[in-house]
Design a protein around this motif. Structure first.
Motif, PDB file in Angstrom:
ATOM      1  N   LEU A 253       0.842  -1.179   0.000  1.00 41.58           N
ATOM      2  CA  LEU A 253       0.000   0.000   0.000  1.00 41.58           C
ATOM      3  C   LEU A 253       0.877   1.228   0.000  1.00 41.58           C
ATOM      4  CD1 LEU A 253      -0.191   1.093   3.345  1.00 41.58           C
ATOM      5  CD2 LEU A 253      -0.942  -1.280   3.353  1.00 41.58           C
ATOM      6  N   GLY A 254       0.304   2.346  -0.355  1.00 45.35           N
ATOM      7  CA  GLY A 254       1.068   3.583  -0.318  1.00 45.35           C
ATOM      8  C   GLY A 254       0.996   4.351  -1.614  1.00 45.35           C
ATOM      9  N   ASP A 255       2.032   5.122  -1.875  1.00 42.11           N
ATOM     10  CA  ASP A 255       2.118   5.979  -3.050  1.00 42.11           C
ATOM     11  C   ASP A 255       3.214   5.435  -3.957  1.00 42.11           C
ATOM     12  OD1 ASP A 255       2.359   7.960  -4.930  1.00 42.11           O
ATOM     13  OD2 ASP A 255       2.330   9.600  -3.485  1.00 42.11           O
ATOM     14  N   PHE A 256       2.823   4.787  -5.044  1.00 43.19           N
ATOM     15  CA  PHE A 256       3.783   4.193  -5.961  1.00 43.19           C
ATOM     16  C   PHE A 256       4.331   5.204  -6.957  1.00 43.19           C
ATOM     17  CE2 PHE A 256       2.182  -0.494  -5.788  1.00 43.19           C
ATOM     18  CZ  PHE A 256       2.201  -0.434  -4.407  1.00 43.19           C
ATOM     19  N   ASN A 257       3.703   6.373  -7.039  1.00 45.94           N
ATOM     20  CA  ASN A 257       4.093   7.425  -7.982  1.00 45.94           C
ATOM     21  C   ASN A 257       4.155   6.916  -9.422  1.00 45.94           C
ATOM     22  OD1 ASN A 257       4.281   9.986  -6.719  1.00 45.94           O
ATOM     23  ND2 ASN A 257       5.953   9.168  -5.494  1.00 45.94           N
ATOM     24  N   VAL A 258       3.247   6.005  -9.746  1.00 39.50           N
ATOM     25  CA  VAL A 258       3.094   5.491 -11.107  1.00 39.50           C
ATOM     26  C   VAL A 258       1.712   4.843 -11.178  1.00 39.50           C
ATOM     27  CG1 VAL A 258       4.141   3.237 -10.602  1.00 39.50           C
ATOM     28  CG2 VAL A 258       4.169   4.098 -12.941  1.00 39.50           C
ATOM     29  N   VAL A 259       1.138   4.832 -12.348  1.00 40.30           N
ATOM     30  CA  VAL A 259      -0.152   4.168 -12.549  1.00 40.30           C
ATOM     31  C   VAL A 259      -0.008   3.156 -13.674  1.00 40.30           C
ATOM     32  CG1 VAL A 259      -1.520   6.096 -11.685  1.00 40.30           C
ATOM     33  CG2 VAL A 259      -0.938   5.990 -14.122  1.00 40.30           C
ATOM     34  N   ARG A 260      -0.948   2.211 -13.730  1.00 37.73           N
ATOM     35  CA  ARG A 260      -0.893   1.166 -14.753  1.00 37.73           C
ATOM     36  C   ARG A 260      -1.532   1.584 -16.060  1.00 37.73           C
ATOM     37  NH1 ARG A 260      -3.633  -3.646 -13.672  1.00 37.73           N
ATOM     38  NH2 ARG A 260      -5.226  -2.378 -12.723  1.00 37.73           N
ATOM     39  N   ASP A 261      -2.434   2.560 -15.994  1.00 29.28           N
ATOM     40  CA  ASP A 261      -3.195   2.928 -17.183  1.00 29.28           C
ATOM     41  C   ASP A 261      -3.360   4.445 -17.250  1.00 29.28           C
ATOM     42  OD1 ASP A 261      -6.170   3.335 -18.460  1.00 29.28           O
ATOM     43  OD2 ASP A 261      -5.103   1.610 -19.329  1.00 29.28           O
ATOM     44  N   GLU A 262      -3.369   4.972 -18.457  1.00 28.63           N
ATOM     45  CA  GLU A 262      -3.473   6.425 -18.643  1.00 28.63           C
ATOM     46  C   GLU A 262      -4.759   6.994 -18.048  1.00 28.63           C
ATOM     47  OE1 GLU A 262      -2.617   9.739 -22.107  1.00 28.63           O
ATOM     48  OE2 GLU A 262      -2.913   7.647 -22.684  1.00 28.63           O
ATOM     49  N   SER A 263      -5.825   6.188 -17.988  1.00 33.05           N
ATOM     50  CA  SER A 263      -7.094   6.654 -17.419  1.00 33.05           C
ATOM     51  C   SER A 263      -6.991   6.932 -15.915  1.00 33.05           C
ATOM     52  CB  SER A 263      -8.194   5.626 -17.687  1.00 33.05           C
ATOM     53  OG  SER A 263      -7.941   4.432 -16.963  1.00 33.05           O
ATOM     54  N   GLU A 264      -5.931   6.447 -15.297  1.00 32.96           N
ATOM     55  CA  GLU A 264      -5.723   6.679 -13.864  1.00 32.96           C
ATOM     56  C   GLU A 264      -4.979   7.981 -13.591  1.00 32.96           C
ATOM     57  OE1 GLU A 264      -3.645   3.141 -12.664  1.00 32.96           O
ATOM     58  OE2 GLU A 264      -5.466   1.936 -12.613  1.00 32.96           O
ATOM     59  N   ARG A 265      -4.617   8.708 -14.631  1.00 37.43           N
ATOM     60  CA  ARG A 265      -3.889   9.983 -14.501  1.00 37.43           C
ATOM     61  C   ARG A 265      -4.820  11.140 -14.834  1.00 37.43           C
ATOM     62  NH1 ARG A 265       0.490  10.151 -11.517  1.00 37.43           N
ATOM     63  NH2 ARG A 265       2.240   9.028 -12.340  1.00 37.43           N
ATOM     64  N   PHE A 266      -4.676  12.206 -14.074  1.00 35.02           N
ATOM     65  CA  PHE A 266      -5.404  13.435 -14.353  1.00 35.02           C
ATOM     66  C   PHE A 266      -4.511  14.602 -13.964  1.00 35.02           C
ATOM     67  CE2 PHE A 266      -8.240  16.907 -13.030  1.00 35.02           C
ATOM     68  CZ  PHE A 266      -8.946  17.084 -14.207  1.00 35.02           C
TER      69      PHE A 266
ATOM     70  N   SER B  26       3.374   7.825 -18.150  1.00 30.63           N
ATOM     71  CA  SER B  26       4.551   7.180 -18.726  1.00 30.63           C
ATOM     72  C   SER B  26       4.238   5.722 -19.017  1.00 30.63           C
ATOM     73  CB  SER B  26       5.739   7.278 -17.764  1.00 30.63           C
ATOM     74  OG  SER B  26       6.786   6.445 -18.211  1.00 30.63           O
ATOM     75  N   GLU B  27       4.149   5.390 -20.293  1.00 27.09           N
ATOM     76  CA  GLU B  27       3.885   4.005 -20.713  1.00 27.09           C
ATOM     77  C   GLU B  27       4.993   3.072 -20.221  1.00 27.09           C
ATOM     78  OE1 GLU B  27       1.844   0.916 -22.156  1.00 27.09           O
ATOM     79  OE2 GLU B  27       1.108   2.949 -22.475  1.00 27.09           O
ATOM     80  N   GLU B  28       6.250   3.550 -20.288  1.00 27.31           N
ATOM     81  CA  GLU B  28       7.388   2.729 -19.862  1.00 27.31           C
ATOM     82  C   GLU B  28       7.301   2.392 -18.367  1.00 27.31           C
ATOM     83  OE1 GLU B  28      12.229   3.057 -19.522  1.00 27.31           O
ATOM     84  OE2 GLU B  28      11.215   4.268 -21.042  1.00 27.31           O
ATOM     85  N   GLU B  29       7.022   3.394 -17.534  1.00 25.80           N
ATOM     86  CA  GLU B  29       6.905   3.137 -16.097  1.00 25.80           C
ATOM     87  C   GLU B  29       5.711   2.244 -15.792  1.00 25.80           C
ATOM     88  OE1 GLU B  29       7.482   6.418 -13.291  1.00 25.80           O
ATOM     89  OE2 GLU B  29       8.208   7.585 -15.004  1.00 25.80           O
TER      90      GLU B  29
ATOM     91  N   GLY C 287     -11.960   2.651  -3.560  1.00 24.73           N
ATOM     92  CA  GLY C 287     -13.321   3.111  -3.315  1.00 24.73           C
ATOM     93  C   GLY C 287     -13.343   4.623  -3.183  1.00 24.73           C
ATOM     94  N   GLY C 288     -14.509   5.179  -3.247  1.00 24.51           N
ATOM     95  CA  GLY C 288     -14.633   6.624  -3.071  1.00 24.51           C
ATOM     96  C   GLY C 288     -14.332   7.368  -4.354  1.00 24.51           C
ATOM     97  N   ARG C 289     -13.422   8.297  -4.296  1.00 17.28           N
ATOM     98  CA  ARG C 289     -13.085   9.151  -5.445  1.00 17.28           C
ATOM     99  C   ARG C 289     -12.339   8.368  -6.526  1.00 17.28           C
ATOM    100  NH1 ARG C 289     -13.050  14.947  -3.916  1.00 17.28           N
ATOM    101  NH2 ARG C 289     -13.654  15.017  -1.744  1.00 17.28           N
ATOM    102  N   ALA C 290     -12.394   8.901  -7.716  1.00 21.60           N
ATOM    103  CA  ALA C 290     -11.712   8.268  -8.843  1.00 21.60           C
ATOM    104  C   ALA C 290     -10.201   8.400  -8.732  1.00 21.60           C
ATOM    105  CB  ALA C 290     -12.196   8.884 -10.157  1.00 21.60           C
ATOM    106  N   PHE C 291      -9.739   9.439  -8.040  1.00 26.32           N
ATOM    107  CA  PHE C 291      -8.302   9.663  -7.883  1.00 26.32           C
ATOM    108  C   PHE C 291      -7.972   9.743  -6.396  1.00 26.32           C
ATOM    109  CE2 PHE C 291      -9.575  11.302 -11.985  1.00 26.32           C
ATOM    110  CZ  PHE C 291      -8.684  10.644 -12.823  1.00 26.32           C
ATOM    111  N   THR C 292      -6.795   9.239  -6.041  1.00 26.77           N
ATOM    112  CA  THR C 292      -6.435   9.170  -4.628  1.00 26.77           C
ATOM    113  C   THR C 292      -5.842  10.461  -4.082  1.00 26.77           C
ATOM    114  OG1 THR C 292      -4.280   8.256  -5.185  1.00 26.77           O
ATOM    115  CG2 THR C 292      -6.052   6.689  -4.710  1.00 26.77           C
ATOM    116  N   TRP C 293      -5.535  11.394  -4.960  1.00 25.76           N
ATOM    117  CA  TRP C 293      -4.983  12.675  -4.520  1.00 25.76           C
ATOM    118  C   TRP C 293      -5.598  13.760  -5.360  1.00 25.76           C
ATOM    119  CZ3 TRP C 293      -2.488  16.788  -6.772  1.00 25.76           C
ATOM    120  CH2 TRP C 293      -1.897  17.697  -5.914  1.00 25.76           C
TER     121      TRP C 293
END
Length: 181
Positions: free
Chosen positions: A131-144, A149-152, A171-177
């Motif tokens: 758990l925590g802040d990985f500072n990366v997402v798996r899919d572009e839809s998770e970024r706002f 970064s496709e490579e990351e 759960g809850g909001r679409a974005f965690t921050w």
């Protein structure tokens, strides 16, 4: 997880420290709580001697006057980007590892974190929750509002797949921050 709790009535005498160390080694103790240490200040050599090596963490409350004082000592696994706690649920034989992550923004450092965690998981069998802040997402839809970064994302996906981890839905909001005014 094996836990030892003892009222040692003072930690000054080497024979008591030898006894506690022997108990810790004999019973593969992961966490020890000592009461009545009678320690008035931090004494690294006493703690190290009780635990048996330098790989430990602790917290303590010093004695007031000639009595009291408590100390807890445990095996930590840590890195500047993660902390790992190992334990067992009472009704289960498996070890559980809780891993709190705050990953670097640097892609190379992030990849090194995933590699180090994967190596740890290979050596320490059990059930893992990261758990925590990985500072990366798996899919572009998770970024706002930031760059994807496709490579990351590929590096993270590879880590999750090879470690047999499941990315649970939030759960809850679409974005965690979010930055609110």
């Amino acid at each position: 997880m094996n836990v030892l709790s003892l009222n040692i009535c003072g930690s000054k005498h080497r024979s008591k420290r030898d006894w506690v160390k022997e108990l810790c080694l004999k019973h593969n103790i992961h966490f020890v709580g000592l009461q009545e240490t009678k320690m008035h200040r931090f004494e690294h050599f006493r703690i190290k001697f009780i635990w048996g090596n330098y790989n430990y963490d602790f917290t303590c409350s010093f004695s007031q006057g000639h009595s009291g004082g408590i100390i807890s000592i445990w095996d930590p696994w840590w890195h500047r980007s993660y902390l790992i706690v190992k334990g067992k649920w009472c009704s289960c034989d498996d070890y559980f590892f809780m891993v709190n992550v705050y990953a670097s923004q640097d892609p190379r450092e992030k990849a090194a974190i995933w590699s180090a965690l994967r190596d740890f998981m290979d050596v320490h069998q059990g059930v893992y929750m990261l758990l925590g802040d990985f500072n990366v997402v798996r899919d572009e839809s998770e970024r706002f509002g930031s760059i994807f970064s496709e490579e990351e994302a590929c590096v993270l996906k590879f880590f999750l797949d090879t470690a047999c981890l499941v990315d649970l839905p939030i759960g809850g909001r679409a974005f965690t921050w979010m930055n609110t005014p």
